[in-house]
Design a protein around this motif. Structure first.
Motif, PDB file in Angstrom:
ATOM      1  N   VAL A  52       0.829  -1.208   0.000  1.00  0.00           N
ATOM      2  CA  VAL A  52       0.000   0.000   0.000  1.00  0.00           C
ATOM      3  C   VAL A  52       0.862   1.257   0.000  1.00  0.00           C
ATOM      4  O   VAL A  52       0.576   2.219  -0.725  1.00  0.00           O
ATOM      5  CB  VAL A  52      -0.997  -0.005   1.186  1.00  0.00           C
ATOM      6  N   LEU A  53       1.926   1.292   0.802  1.00  0.00           N
ATOM      7  CA  LEU A  53       2.797   2.464   0.822  1.00  0.00           C
ATOM      8  C   LEU A  53       3.557   2.609  -0.501  1.00  0.00           C
ATOM      9  O   LEU A  53       3.819   3.725  -0.947  1.00  0.00           O
ATOM     10  CB  LEU A  53       3.783   2.373   1.992  1.00  0.00           C
ATOM     11  N   ILE A  54       3.892   1.485  -1.112  1.00  0.00           N
ATOM     12  CA  ILE A  54       4.557   1.533  -2.423  1.00  0.00           C
ATOM     13  C   ILE A  54       3.626   2.152  -3.450  1.00  0.00           C
ATOM     14  O   ILE A  54       4.025   2.990  -4.259  1.00  0.00           O
ATOM     15  CB  ILE A  54       4.977   0.121  -2.855  1.00  0.00           C
ATOM     16  N   ASP A  76      11.334  -2.890  -0.702  1.00  0.00           N
ATOM     17  CA  ASP A  76      10.087  -2.534  -1.387  1.00  0.00           C
ATOM     18  C   ASP A  76      10.141  -2.908  -2.865  1.00  0.00           C
ATOM     19  O   ASP A  76       9.150  -3.383  -3.442  1.00  0.00           O
ATOM     20  CB  ASP A  76       9.815  -1.031  -1.245  1.00  0.00           C
ATOM     21  N   THR A  77      11.292  -2.680  -3.490  1.00  0.00           N
ATOM     22  CA  THR A  77      11.428  -3.011  -4.904  1.00  0.00           C
ATOM     23  C   THR A  77      11.313  -4.513  -5.126  1.00  0.00           C
ATOM     24  O   THR A  77      10.642  -4.963  -6.068  1.00  0.00           O
ATOM     25  CB  THR A  77      12.770  -2.494  -5.451  1.00  0.00           C
ATOM     26  N   ALA A  78      11.941  -5.294  -4.253  1.00  0.00           N
ATOM     27  CA  ALA A  78      11.848  -6.751  -4.363  1.00  0.00           C
ATOM     28  C   ALA A  78      10.408  -7.218  -4.212  1.00  0.00           C
ATOM     29  O   ALA A  78       9.950  -8.127  -4.917  1.00  0.00           O
ATOM     30  CB  ALA A  78      12.730  -7.413  -3.306  1.00  0.00           C
ATOM     31  N   ARG A  79       9.678  -6.582  -3.321  1.00  0.00           N
ATOM     32  CA  ARG A  79       8.292  -6.979  -3.070  1.00  0.00           C
ATOM     33  C   ARG A  79       7.378  -6.567  -4.229  1.00  0.00           C
ATOM     34  O   ARG A  79       6.420  -7.279  -4.559  1.00  0.00           O
ATOM     35  CB  ARG A  79       7.805  -6.336  -1.773  1.00  0.00           C
ATOM     36  N   PHE A 126      -6.139  -0.736   7.905  1.00  0.00           N
ATOM     37  CA  PHE A 126      -5.638  -2.031   8.349  1.00  0.00           C
ATOM     38  C   PHE A 126      -4.396  -2.440   7.555  1.00  0.00           C
ATOM     39  O   PHE A 126      -3.391  -2.877   8.121  1.00  0.00           O
ATOM     40  CB  PHE A 126      -6.740  -3.088   8.195  1.00  0.00           C
ATOM     41  N   ASP A 127      -4.473  -2.283   6.226  1.00  0.00           N
ATOM     42  CA  ASP A 127      -3.330  -2.639   5.389  1.00  0.00           C
ATOM     43  C   ASP A 127      -2.150  -1.712   5.636  1.00  0.00           C
ATOM     44  O   ASP A 127      -0.987  -2.132   5.566  1.00  0.00           O
ATOM     45  CB  ASP A 127      -3.731  -2.601   3.921  1.00  0.00           C
ATOM     46  N   ALA A 132       1.612  -2.753   6.725  1.00  0.00           N
ATOM     47  CA  ALA A 132       2.792  -2.309   5.988  1.00  0.00           C
ATOM     48  C   ALA A 132       3.822  -1.699   6.932  1.00  0.00           C
ATOM     49  O   ALA A 132       5.031  -1.910   6.774  1.00  0.00           O
ATOM     50  CB  ALA A 132       2.393  -1.303   4.912  1.00  0.00           C
ATOM     51  N   VAL A 133       3.353  -0.937   7.913  1.00  0.00           N
ATOM     52  CA  VAL A 133       4.254  -0.333   8.906  1.00  0.00           C
ATOM     53  C   VAL A 133       4.958  -1.423   9.697  1.00  0.00           C
ATOM     54  O   VAL A 133       6.167  -1.360   9.952  1.00  0.00           O
ATOM     55  CB  VAL A 133       3.485   0.610   9.846  1.00  0.00           C
ATOM     56  N   ALA A 134       4.211  -2.447  10.097  1.00  0.00           N
ATOM     57  CA  ALA A 134       4.791  -3.550  10.860  1.00  0.00           C
ATOM     58  C   ALA A 134       5.860  -4.271  10.044  1.00  0.00           C
ATOM     59  O   ALA A 134       6.911  -4.665  10.565  1.00  0.00           O
ATOM     60  CB  ALA A 134       3.694  -4.525  11.281  1.00  0.00           C
ATOM     61  N   ARG A 135       5.586  -4.445   8.729  1.00  0.00           N
ATOM     62  CA  ARG A 135       6.570  -5.096   7.868  1.00  0.00           C
ATOM     63  C   ARG A 135       7.845  -4.278   7.784  1.00  0.00           C
ATOM     64  O   ARG A 135       8.959  -4.816   7.847  1.00  0.00           O
ATOM     65  CB  ARG A 135       5.996  -5.304   6.464  1.00  0.00           C
TER      66      ARG A 135
END
Length: 294
Positions: free
Chosen positions: A8-10, A119-122, A73-74, A78-81
Motif C-alpha cells: 500500500v505504501l509503495i 520494497d522493490t523486491a516486493r 488495516f493494510d 505495511a508499517v509492521a513489515r
C-alpha cells in the motif's frame, strides 16, 4: 482490501506525481508518518491536510480500497513489515536534516536504502522480469541509456552483459544515443533507465528505438510515466527518496538491484555459456594484473 496489503505504501509513493494537490497532501501525510496517520479518522485526516473528507475518500478509493477501515488495516500491516525489515538497524526517524551527526546520516541512509531494496523486491513484477530476460536473451544487440545517476545504472547493466558475451553498448551522450537508436531493428533491444520516467532525453531515446523496430525496456519508479508508455516491458522500482533527491540515494540502489536481478536471470538462462564467459573474463583480468605485479 487492496491487491496486496503489503504494498500500500509503495502504491501511494508511485502515485505521487499524478495526484491532485489535495490528494498529494494526504499521500505525504501517510508516507511521512504512516503509523500515526493510520490512527486518524477521515475527518481528522482531512483537517490535518486542509482538505475535505470527500478528497480523503477519493484518495483511498484511488489506492484500490472500497472502505477506509481496510485501507487503515493494510497501512498498519505495511508499517509492521517495515519495522521488521529494519529491526537490525539503529532506530532513526525523519528525513536527513542540517543537524544530523555523521552517525545519524549513516543510519538514515542505511534505512532508506534497505527499505528501497525491500520494497522493490516486493513490488517487482515477476512476469515483466521474465519478459525482460527473454528480450535480452534473444537480442542481437542491446543499447542502454540514462541521464545522471541513471547513466551509471545503464553502464552497470552494459558491463555485466558484456561479461557474459552479450553485445551491449552504453551511451553517455543523448545525441549519440538517439542516432544509435535510429539504426536499431527488430533483433535489437533498447534499455532506458530513469527514476521519474519523465527525463526528456531518455524518453526520446526509447521512442526512437521503438519507431526503428527495436524492442524496448524501461526501468523506472513510475508505471504511469512517459517512459513506461514507450516501453514494451517496464520494470518498476519502489525507491524512497530523501530531500537530497538530486543525490539519487534510494533510486540508484533500487535500480541497481533490478539490474542485478535482470542480469542474473539472463546468466542463469544461458548458464553454461555465461559461466564459461565469466571464468574467461576473470582469468584475463587476473592474469594481466598478476603479470603487471611481476
Amino acid at each position: 482490501m487492496g491487491e496486496d496489503a503489503e504494498t500500500v505504501l509503495i502504491r501511494i509513493r508511485a502515485a505521487m506525481p499524478t495526484l491532485r494537490p489535495s490528494e498529494r497532501r494526504i499521500a505525504e501525510e501517510f508516507t511521512g508518518d504512516p503509523a500515526a496517520a493510520a490512527n486518524l479518522s477521515i475527518a481528522e485526516l482531512a483537517a490535518r491536510c486542509e482538505t475535505s473528507t470527500t478528497s480523503v475518500v477519493r484518495f483511498y478509493q484511488r489506492m484500490g480500497y472500497a472502505h477506509y477501515k481496510d485501507f487503515r488495516f493494510d497501512l498498519t500491516r505495511a508499517v509492521a513489515r517495515e519495522e521488521l525489515t529494519t529491526s537490525s538497524l539503529p532506530e532513526v526517524s525523519g528525513d536527513i536534516d542540517r543537524h544530523d551527526s555523521l552517525e545519524g546520516i549513516v543510519s538514515k541512509v542505511a534505512m532508506n536504502e534497505t527499505l528501497s531494496i525491500a520494497d522493490t523486491a516486493r513490488a517487482l513484477d515477476m512476469e515483466a522480469l521474465g519478459d525482460a530476460v527473454a528480450l535480452l536473451l534473444g537480442a542481437r544487440r542491446i543499447d542502454t541509456f540514462g541521464v545522471g545517476a541513471s547513466a551509471l545504472v545503464g553502464l552497470d547493466l552494459q558491463q555485466k552483459l558484456s561479461r557474459i558475451g552479450r553485445t551491449a553498448i552504453n551511451w553517455h551522450d543523448a545525441h549519440s544515443a538517439w542516432t544509435s537508436a535510429a539504426t536499431l531493428d527488430g533483433s535489437c533491444v533498447a534499455v532506458a533507465v530513469s527514476h521519474t520516467g519523465a527525463t526528456t532525453d531518455t524518453v526520446e531515446f526509447l521512442a526512437i528505438a521503438r519507431a526503428s523496430g527495436a524492442s524496448t525496456l524501461a526501468i523506472t519508479n513510475f508505471r504511469e510515466s512517459p517512459l513506461a508508455g514507450t516501453a514494451d516491458v517496464t520494470l518498476t522500482t519502489a525507491a524512497r527518496e530523501t530531500r537530497f533527491r538530486s543525490g539519487a540515494l534510494g533510486s540508484r540502489i533500487a535500480q541497481l538491484m533490478v539490474v542485478d536481478c535482470l542480469f542474473t536471470g539472463v546468466a542463469q538462462a544461458s548458464y553454461d555459456t555465461s559461466m564459461e564467459a565469466l571464468r574467461n573474463t576473470y582469468a584475463v583480468v587476473h592474469d594481466r594484473a598478476a603479470h603487471k605485479r611481476g
